[in-house]
Every structure is written in C-alpha cells, then in structure tokens.
Design an enzyme around this catalytic site. Structure first.
Site, PDB file in Angstrom:
ATOM      1  N   LYS A   6       0.842  -1.199   0.000  1.00  0.00           N
ATOM      2  CA  LYS A   6       0.000   0.000   0.000  1.00  0.00           C
ATOM      3  C   LYS A   6       0.881   1.255   0.000  1.00  0.00           C
ATOM      4  CE  LYS A   6      -3.818  -2.500   2.011  1.00  0.00           C
ATOM      5  NZ  LYS A   6      -4.601  -2.928   3.171  1.00  0.00           N
ATOM      6  N   GLN A  57      -5.189  -1.805   9.250  1.00  0.00           N
ATOM      7  CA  GLN A  57      -5.058  -3.147   8.665  1.00  0.00           C
ATOM      8  C   GLN A  57      -5.662  -4.193   9.602  1.00  0.00           C
ATOM      9  OE1 GLN A  57      -3.877  -3.659   5.560  1.00  0.00           O
ATOM     10  NE2 GLN A  57      -4.198  -5.858   5.686  1.00  0.00           N
ATOM     11  N   ASP A  93     -11.451   2.227   3.240  1.00  0.00           N
ATOM     12  CA  ASP A  93     -11.752   0.787   3.168  1.00  0.00           C
ATOM     13  C   ASP A  93     -13.253   0.550   2.953  1.00  0.00           C
ATOM     14  OD1 ASP A  93      -9.666  -1.069   3.349  1.00  0.00           O
ATOM     15  OD2 ASP A  93      -9.391  -0.695   5.495  1.00  0.00           O
TER      16      ASP A  93
HETATM   17  N1  GUN Z   1      -7.226  -7.232   5.783  1.00  0.00           N
HETATM   18  C1  GUN Z   1      -7.453  -7.991   4.680  1.00  0.00           C
HETATM   19  N2  GUN Z   1      -7.953  -7.236   3.688  1.00  0.00           N
HETATM   20  C2  GUN Z   1      -8.036  -5.985   4.163  1.00  0.00           C
HETATM   21  C3  GUN Z   1      -8.475  -4.757   3.588  1.00  0.00           C
HETATM   22  O1  GUN Z   1      -8.905  -4.662   2.434  1.00  0.00           O
HETATM   23  N3  GUN Z   1      -8.395  -3.681   4.411  1.00  0.00           N
HETATM   24  C4  GUN Z   1      -7.945  -3.751   5.685  1.00  0.00           C
HETATM   25  N4  GUN Z   1      -7.935  -2.640   6.414  1.00  0.00           N
HETATM   26  N5  GUN Z   1      -7.552  -4.864   6.244  1.00  0.00           N
HETATM   27  C5  GUN Z   1      -7.586  -5.974   5.474  1.00  0.00           C
END
Ligand code: GUN
Length: 283
Positions: free
Chosen positions: A52, A96, A119
């Site tokens: 990211k 996350q 998200d």
């Molecule tokens: N954990 C697995 N996929 C994601 C996601 O798309 N966003 C976040 N914040 N955590 C995750």
C-alpha cells in the site's frame, strides 16, 4: 483457453488514470494522503501494508504508516484514529485487519470518520452501498467489478454465486453484483449442496480462504471464475481458492493468483484516497 483477467495489466491502466488526477490535485494545492495503521507483526499484514505504501509513493501521494506494538491498548489506538480524523493533510485512514485479539475491531471501524474511511468498512458506507447510494466502494469487491468491466463482462441478468460471507469481501461483493443487476446467491460454510449451486453460476467468485477449494466439477462450462483467495498450497506456494490448472480449461474467463484480484484491491484503495482528497478541493 479461458480469457485471463489480468489484474496487473488492468491495475497499471487504472493507476495511470489515477496518477494524472493526483497530479491535477497537487497542482490545485492538495496532495492526497493516506494513513495506514498496522498493529502487531503479522507477516501477511506487513506485506499488504508495504504494498500500500509503495503504491501511494509511486502515484505521488503522501503515505504515513503507524506500526504499533502488538500490546497497544484500545485507548492508544482510538486516540491515534481521533488525531488522524482531525488532520487536514490525511484524506484516508486505514487500519489493517485483523487486529490482535485483545482489540475491538468494530470500535476502531466506527471511530474512523466516514469521509476518510477508504476501506468502506464504516456502517455509514456499508449502509450507503446497501441502499444503492454508495460513497466509497469496498476495495476488493470494487476491484473485481473493474476487472469484469474492463474484461467486457456485464453481470446484468447473469447468475452470480459468491462463496464466502465476510464483511470485507463476500457481503459487499454480493451487493455490488446485485447493483450491477446480477441474480446473486451467497454460499458459506453451512451451505448445503454447495457444488451444485456453484455449477449454476455464470459468474463464480471464490472468497473462502481455503487453497484450491473450487474444483473443476464445481464450475459450469463457460463460467467466469474470480479468485479472491491468497492461500498457500501443500508446498507452501502461493495459490488461490480456485484450482487454477483444473478450472481454467472449463471457464470462459478466470483470474490468476497472484496477479488477479490482489493488485486491483490496492488500486481501488488508491482511487478511494484520491476521491477523498478531491472532495476537499476548493473550487
Ligand atoms: N485485511 C485484509 N484485507 C483488508 C483490507 O482490504 N483492508 C484492511 N484494512 N484490512 C484488510
């Protein structure tokens, strides 16, 4: 030979479009900024967070990372979110998941300001999606829809089956397919006759988290097969929820793992961050 839905190539094309808009945003005095919070040292989460950050930097966006110790308290985490909510230079906030067990994920999701919730996990954004008036779109399902669109596949009138009912993928995936006028069935661990239901799908989306769960006998000839899995096979090699070698000859289109849905998720996150930043531009 099935059409390969190439997430790397589609991602690159979408990121070029995003980069142009980021440049325009910066020209108007706003650098899109994303804050990513990572609690603990889960290696898979670390890889996602690194990717990211790299994507942000490559697009000229601001990337801030908060790597917190595994024993961070709820109060500390909530205080950080509150301070990021107030920051004018941070347009998107992402925590996350999964969080360590002692932390309340839902409380964190609720605390992120909906207009910075890139998200799309906040109930406000989930509800908006549900009633057909979406703000931010959830990244992985939105990435799947973009892959379908750019692959020339229109879900309207088709039977779509989603395997998995998670808040991150399965449920919002079903909502997006429904919004695109597919007839949608969601299967899960308690579903009876799962293989027979999957065999009815024109579009089959696997988001189960089990390596090579979808086998050739579960796929209707000519179906479009989307693999959201990121698993390891018996030799520790990265694979998806779909047995690619067996299913590819049956399908009309299929996503590979890696290089399918994965890159699209991050691209959609960048798109949401750009959207959040653009909303702050003065005209
Ligand atoms: N954990 C697995 N996929 C994601 C996601 O798309 N966003 C976040 N914040 N955590 C995750």
């Amino acid at each position: 030979m099935a059409q390969l839905l190439d997430g790397k190539a589609v991602s690159a094309a979408v990121r070029e479009e995003i980069a142009l808009e980021v440049a325009e945003c910066k020209r108007r005095g706003v650098t899109p900024g994303l804050a990513v919070i990572l609690v603990g040292d889960d290696p898979a989460s670390r890889v996602y967070v690194n990717n990211k950050r790299k994507a942000c930097l490559a697009l000229g966006m601001l990337s801030e990372e908060y790597a917190l110790a595994a024993d961070t308290t709820q109060e500390e985490l909530m205080r950080l979110v509150a301070s990021l909510n107030e920051r004018e230079d941070i347009h998107g906030i992402l925590c996350q998941l999964p969080l360590p067990r002692h932390l309340d994920e839902q409380a964190v999701i609720h605390a992120i300001r909906p207009d910075k919730d890139v998200d799309a996990f906040h109930p406000f954004n989930v509800g908006s999606l549900c009633i057909g008036d979406p703000g931010f779109l959830p990244c992985t399902p939105a990435g799947v829809m973009e892959l379908l669109r750019r692959g020339g596949i229109d879900p309207a009138g088709k039977r779509a089956v989603v395997i998995g009912r998670s808040n991150i993928v399965g449920k919002p995936m079903a909502l997006l397919l429904l919004a695109a006028n597919a007839t949608v069935t969601v299967c899960h661990s308690r579903t009876r006759e799962l293989a027979a239901i999957c065999r009815e799908a024109d579009i089959l989306v696997a988001a189960v988290g089990r390596p090579k769960f979808v086998t050739a006998d579960m796929v209707k000839p000519g179906a479009v097969v989307i693999d959201v899995g990121m698993d390891r096979d018996e030799n520790g090699k990265l694979c998806g929820d779909v047995d690619f070698a067996a299913v590819e000859p049956v399908a009309s289109a299929i996503t590979p793992v890696p290089g399918g849905v994965g890159p699209m998720t991050i691209t959609m996150l960048m798109k949401n961050t750009l959207t959040a930043a653009k909303a702050t531009l003065k005209d």
